[in-house]
Scaffold this motif. Structure first.
Motif, PDB file in Angstrom:
ATOM      1  N   HIS A 472       0.888  -1.199  -0.090  1.00 34.94           N
ATOM      2  CA  HIS A 472       0.244   0.048   0.049  1.00 34.94           C
ATOM      3  C   HIS A 472       0.815   1.219   0.017  1.00 34.94           C
ATOM      4  O   HIS A 472       0.505   2.284   0.554  1.00 34.94           O
ATOM      5  N   GLY A 473       1.893   1.239  -0.802  1.00 35.47           N
ATOM      6  CA  GLY A 473       2.728   2.371  -0.764  1.00 35.47           C
ATOM      7  C   GLY A 473       4.092   2.356  -0.177  1.00 35.47           C
ATOM      8  O   GLY A 473       4.593   1.234  -0.010  1.00 35.47           O
ATOM      9  N   VAL A 474       4.604   3.341   0.348  1.00 35.41           N
ATOM     10  CA  VAL A 474       5.991   3.636   0.815  1.00 35.41           C
ATOM     11  C   VAL A 474       6.014   4.131   2.028  1.00 35.41           C
ATOM     12  O   VAL A 474       4.951   4.927   2.377  1.00 35.41           O
ATOM     13  N   ASP A 475       6.786   3.463   3.057  1.00 33.38           N
ATOM     14  CA  ASP A 475       6.771   4.288   4.256  1.00 33.38           C
ATOM     15  C   ASP A 475       8.177   4.449   4.876  1.00 33.38           C
ATOM     16  O   ASP A 475       9.017   3.750   4.428  1.00 33.38           O
ATOM     17  N   LEU A 476       8.359   5.301   5.814  1.00 31.23           N
ATOM     18  CA  LEU A 476       9.546   5.596   6.115  1.00 31.23           C
ATOM     19  C   LEU A 476       9.725   5.367   7.748  1.00 31.23           C
ATOM     20  O   LEU A 476       8.788   5.756   8.327  1.00 31.23           O
ATOM     21  N   VAL A 477      10.451   4.449   8.259  1.00 28.65           N
ATOM     22  CA  VAL A 477      10.476   4.208   9.655  1.00 28.65           C
ATOM     23  C   VAL A 477      11.799   4.634  10.086  1.00 28.65           C
ATOM     24  O   VAL A 477      13.052   4.378   9.482  1.00 28.65           O
ATOM     25  N   PRO A 478      11.832   5.300  11.386  1.00 30.27           N
ATOM     26  CA  PRO A 478      13.094   5.607  12.024  1.00 30.27           C
ATOM     27  C   PRO A 478      13.894   4.478  12.123  1.00 30.27           C
ATOM     28  O   PRO A 478      13.358   3.159  12.494  1.00 30.27           O
ATOM     29  N   VAL A 479      15.392   4.242  11.909  1.00 31.37           N
ATOM     30  CA  VAL A 479      15.659   3.074  12.241  1.00 31.37           C
ATOM     31  C   VAL A 479      16.314   2.882  13.758  1.00 31.37           C
ATOM     32  O   VAL A 479      16.240   3.778  14.507  1.00 31.37           O
ATOM     33  N   ALA A 480      16.657   1.787  13.962  1.00 29.85           N
ATOM     34  CA  ALA A 480      17.048   1.561  15.452  1.00 29.85           C
ATOM     35  C   ALA A 480      18.582   1.794  15.528  1.00 29.85           C
ATOM     36  O   ALA A 480      19.372   1.232  14.723  1.00 29.85           O
ATOM     37  N   VAL A 481      18.577   2.281  16.451  1.00 30.05           N
ATOM     38  CA  VAL A 481      20.397   2.626  16.968  1.00 30.05           C
ATOM     39  C   VAL A 481      20.629   1.639  18.168  1.00 30.05           C
ATOM     40  O   VAL A 481      20.109   1.699  19.144  1.00 30.05           O
ATOM     41  N   GLY A 482      21.388   0.709  17.566  1.00 35.16           N
ATOM     42  CA  GLY A 482      21.778  -0.280  18.638  1.00 35.16           C
ATOM     43  C   GLY A 482      23.387  -0.124  19.284  1.00 35.16           C
ATOM     44  O   GLY A 482      23.954   0.703  18.478  1.00 35.16           O
ATOM     45  N   PRO A 483      23.822  -0.984  20.076  1.00 29.15           N
ATOM     46  CA  PRO A 483      25.029  -0.964  20.174  1.00 29.15           C
ATOM     47  C   PRO A 483      26.139  -1.423  19.065  1.00 29.15           C
ATOM     48  O   PRO A 483      27.014  -0.714  19.092  1.00 29.15           O
ATOM     49  N   HIS A 484      25.680  -1.933  18.035  1.00 30.03           N
ATOM     50  CA  HIS A 484      26.455  -2.058  16.754  1.00 30.03           C
ATOM     51  C   HIS A 484      26.200  -1.195  15.833  1.00 30.03           C
ATOM     52  O   HIS A 484      26.419  -1.544  14.556  1.00 30.03           O
ATOM     53  N   GLY A 485      25.575   0.097  16.099  1.00 32.49           N
ATOM     54  CA  GLY A 485      25.194   0.921  15.026  1.00 32.49           C
ATOM     55  C   GLY A 485      23.811   1.040  14.657  1.00 32.49           C
ATOM     56  O   GLY A 485      22.908   0.442  15.187  1.00 32.49           O
ATOM     57  N   VAL A 486      23.559   1.442  13.316  1.00 33.08           N
ATOM     58  CA  VAL A 486      22.386   1.607  12.987  1.00 33.08           C
ATOM     59  C   VAL A 486      21.739   0.137  12.372  1.00 33.08           C
ATOM     60  O   VAL A 486      22.340  -0.814  11.773  1.00 33.08           O
ATOM     61  N   LEU A 487      20.580  -0.043  12.677  1.00 30.81           N
ATOM     62  CA  LEU A 487      19.935  -1.355  12.406  1.00 30.81           C
ATOM     63  C   LEU A 487      18.413  -1.364  11.680  1.00 30.81           C
ATOM     64  O   LEU A 487      17.996  -0.218  11.931  1.00 30.81           O
ATOM     65  N   THR A 488      18.491  -2.244  10.618  1.00 32.79           N
ATOM     66  CA  THR A 488      17.390  -1.955   9.620  1.00 32.79           C
ATOM     67  C   THR A 488      16.863  -3.471   9.729  1.00 32.79           C
ATOM     68  O   THR A 488      17.345  -4.408  10.055  1.00 32.79           O
ATOM     69  N   GLY A 489      15.649  -3.431   8.791  1.00 37.14           N
ATOM     70  CA  GLY A 489      15.122  -4.836   8.668  1.00 37.14           C
ATOM     71  C   GLY A 489      14.722  -5.733   9.963  1.00 37.14           C
ATOM     72  O   GLY A 489      14.269  -5.230  10.815  1.00 37.14           O
TER      73      GLY A 489
END
Lengths: 578, 107
Positions: A472-489
């Protein structure tokens, strides 16, 4: 000396330049500042198939239709019927103009095989026929296409040359605006040096093939007594005829808008100061293959159509149907916008014609459709038809043109080096808002990250967003920032679920503590209640005993009073009761 | 073989009777026009012996005809009949070319 300048310009304005006969050909009149020199002879030369005859024919037809100037076409190579048929395919009705005496087409047949030369001759016959044709419809314009056929028909070249000189002189005396065509020669403008006789205006047409791609170009070689554009201008011959588009950079003096145009993704608008793009700005979405560039482009187009603003979509790698189908899978119905005439998709392989031609067709499409938004997907494939510097020069002109027309334009670019903050075409400096969509590979899966590299003139987010493409389109979600840097997916989801678990745990802990407290407070309350009851009982006791003692006191007082009375009576009565 | 010989015979007969129709286009009364007229008349009288028709047309007077007959150079002599059409341009002073072209003389 500031005073001299105005005087000089005033003088320049007072002197009229040479008078011009408008050709009515799109763009040509702009380059030449009005058309061909009136009352003089011009030469249009070019190789076979470069459009000389068409140019000449349009000059006459436009003259007849728009300027009400009748014209004579003297054809040496095609018969009148052939000529009428040829230009009919471009929408010109020669026959009706001939019937209205606005046009006269005369075919001059030269057949070397049936002519024998037996003595001295001249070309008076040509003059007489031309004169007759001009006078019979009071022609103001004359085309001779192409005089070089004479050289094939007659052997006496010296005589021909003197006759040609006489002809041009005669045409000038006749006061008609004449146009002659000439075949390109070896190293010369024309094979028989016709340019020698034409001193006023020479136009060169060219159909060049570079890398198997042909581009038609026009150049004003000379134009005596008039300023003119000296560049090579690409031109187009299509179903509406000849059009030259003076596609040059127009300088940087266009007006700018502060109006915002939504991007089609709410979260993206938020990244751009909450508003979206500026109207009339240029937006670049760059990224490696499969990062969702086209989806962003389609969303932009969709949003534009939703505002009932016309949108032009140039697809250089997919057909119109393919674009529609693919975008439907993410919930964008481009077809319905097409049906409602709000969206036009032009699909063309970059190699169908040269770069200049692309620019010209885009210009033409923009002029015809008058869109408010434009999508070009992708610009990187243009490099197949030109080298990067040519592509850049073309894009500069395209962007300038679009900015002048206040058309918001979104282009996508495929970059070969992931994460490299440089477009392959080096056009980033032309861009107002630049997104980069990037592959992020974490723990065995690819996800997309969207960065805002720059956005001129507005505050914008410096954060990376994960770019999700859903049905249903495109969405942007804030990425998670964990101890190992930026996390996605999944990594982000894992991180998020862990965070959720922790949060739940904390929540439970708090709840447990709260329950304990509640219990304690309830116990205390009960205790307080009991003590309060005890107190009340004691108070009751005390009150009761106080009452008793008061009663006792009273009785005692009464008894004492009685006693004292008795005592005093005894004292006075001596033991007798009163 | 018979048909061919009869055709030949037919041709011989018609050739004798056929009239040569010539048309000479000139431009006004220039010296070149006059020379051309004189040359044309001489050729006709000398070689065609009354079996000819010579029309002399001034293109200044009849420009329409000049267009119809595709005249460019003047003077032009056109042999309308017998077919095929032949054109001679110039003042016809090169008589040999004209005679050969009109089949009045072998090359």
């Amino acid at each position: 000396m500031p005073a001299t300048l105005p005087r000089k310009t005033a003088r320049a304005r007072k002197l009229p330049g040479i008078e011009k006969a408008p050709s009515g050909i799109d763009g040509f009149d702009q380059i030449t500042g009005g058309g061909l020199p009136r009352g003089r002879t011009s030469l249009v030369c070019g190789s076979a198939g470069s459009g000389k005859t068409l140019f000449a024919m349009e000059f006459l037809i436009n003259g007849a239709v728009e300027c009400k100037e009748p014209g004579v076409f003297l054809a040496f190579e095609e018969t009148a019927d052939e000529l009428a048929e040829n230009v009919a395919s471009l929408g010109f009705d020669v026959e009706s103009l001939v019937a209205k005496n606005m046009l006269s087409v005369d075919f001059v047949k030269i057949d070397r095989s049936e002519i024998e030369e037996a003595g001295d001759y001249d070309l008076e016959g040509l003059f007489v026929r031309l004169n007759h044709a001009i006078d019979s419809i009071k022609a103001k314009r004359v085309v001779l296409d192409t005089l070089e056929a004479l050289f094939a028909g007659f052997t006496n070249e010296a005589l021909l040359r003197s006759e040609l000189r006489r002809l041009f002189h005669w045409l000038k005396g006749k006061g008609v605006t004449a146009l002659i065509t000439g075949e390109r020669g070896d190293g010369e403008l024309t094979r028989y040096g016709l340019e020698e006789y034409v001193s006023d205006c020479v136009i060169s047409l060219d159909n060049r093939v570079v890398d198997q791609v042909s581009t038609r170009r026009m150049r004003i070689v000379k134009y005596r007594g008039s300023a003119h554009g000296s560049n090579e201008y690409p031109f187009l011959i299509d179903e509406t005829g000849f059009s030259v588009l003076p596609v040059t950079s127009l300088g940087l003096d266009y007006s700018v808008s502060t109006e915002r145009v939504p991007t089609g993704v709410a979260a993206l608008d938020d990244m751009l100061d909450g508003g979206g793009y500026f109207r009339g700005s240029s937006i670049l979405v760059s990224g490696t293959a499969g990062t969702g560039k086209s989806s962003l482009a389609a969303l932009f187009a969709d949003a534009s159509c939703r505002r009932t603003e016309k949108t032009l979509y140039f697809a250089l790698e997919e057909s119109s149907g393919q674009v529609c189908r693919n975008m439907k899978s993410i919930g964008i119905d481009l077809q319905s916008w097409q049906d409602r005439k709000l969206l036009q998709i032009h699909a063309a392989r970059p190699t169908v014609f040269g770069l200049e031609m692309h620019l010209v067709t885009m210009h033409k499409a923009v002029e015809e459709f008058q869109p408010r938004s434009l999508v070009l997907d992708p610009i990187s494939s243009l490099t197949t038809t030109g080298n990067p510097s040519e592509v850049k020069s073309m894009l500069v002109r395209l962007f300038d043109y679009l900015k002048m027309k206040q058309i918001t334009c979104l282009v996508t670019s495929l970059t070969s080096k992931p994460g490299f903050e440089e477009t392959d075409l080096g056009i980033s400096s032309l861009i107002d808002t630049w997104f980069q969509v990037r592959d992020i590979e974490i723990s065995g899966e690819r996800t997309r990250g969207l960065y805002l590299v720059k956005s001129r003139g507005m505050g914008h987010s410096n954060q990376v967003r994960e770019f999700l493409i859903t049905s249903h389109g495109v969405d942007l979600v804030p990425v998670a920032v964990g101890p190992h840097g930026v996390l996605t997916g999944s990594a982000r989801e894992h991180q998020e679920s862990e965070q959720r678990a922790q949060a739940l745990h904390r929540q439970q802990e708090i709840e447990r503590k709260q329950r304990g407290l509640l219990r304690k407070s309830k116990a205390l309350d009960a205790q307080i209640e009991a003590m309060r009851a005890e107190l009340a009982a004691e108070e009751e006791e005390a009150r009761a005993s106080a009452d008793e003692s008061t009663a006792r006191e009273d009785r005692l007082t009464a008894a004492r009073a009685l006693l004292s009375e008795n005592r005093s009576a005894a004292r006075s009565k001596n033991g007798r009761r009163a | 073989m018979k048909p061919r010989s009869s055709t030949k015979a037919f041709e011989r007969v018609t050739e004798k009777r056929a009239k040569t129709v010539l048309r000479l286009y000139i431009a006004g009364s220039s010296a070149r026009s006059t020379t051309a007229i004189e040359n044309a008349k001489q050729i006709c009288e000398q070689y065609l012996d009354g079996r000819y028709e010579l029309q002399i047309i001034d293109i200044f007077q009849q420009p329409k005809l000049a267009k119809d007959d595709q005249i460019l150079a003047v003077p032009t002599l056109i042999r309308k009949l017998p077919a095929p059409l032949r054109r001679f341009i110039g003042d016809l002073s090169n008589r040999n070319v004209v005679l050969v072209g009109l089949d009045l003389k072998k090359k």
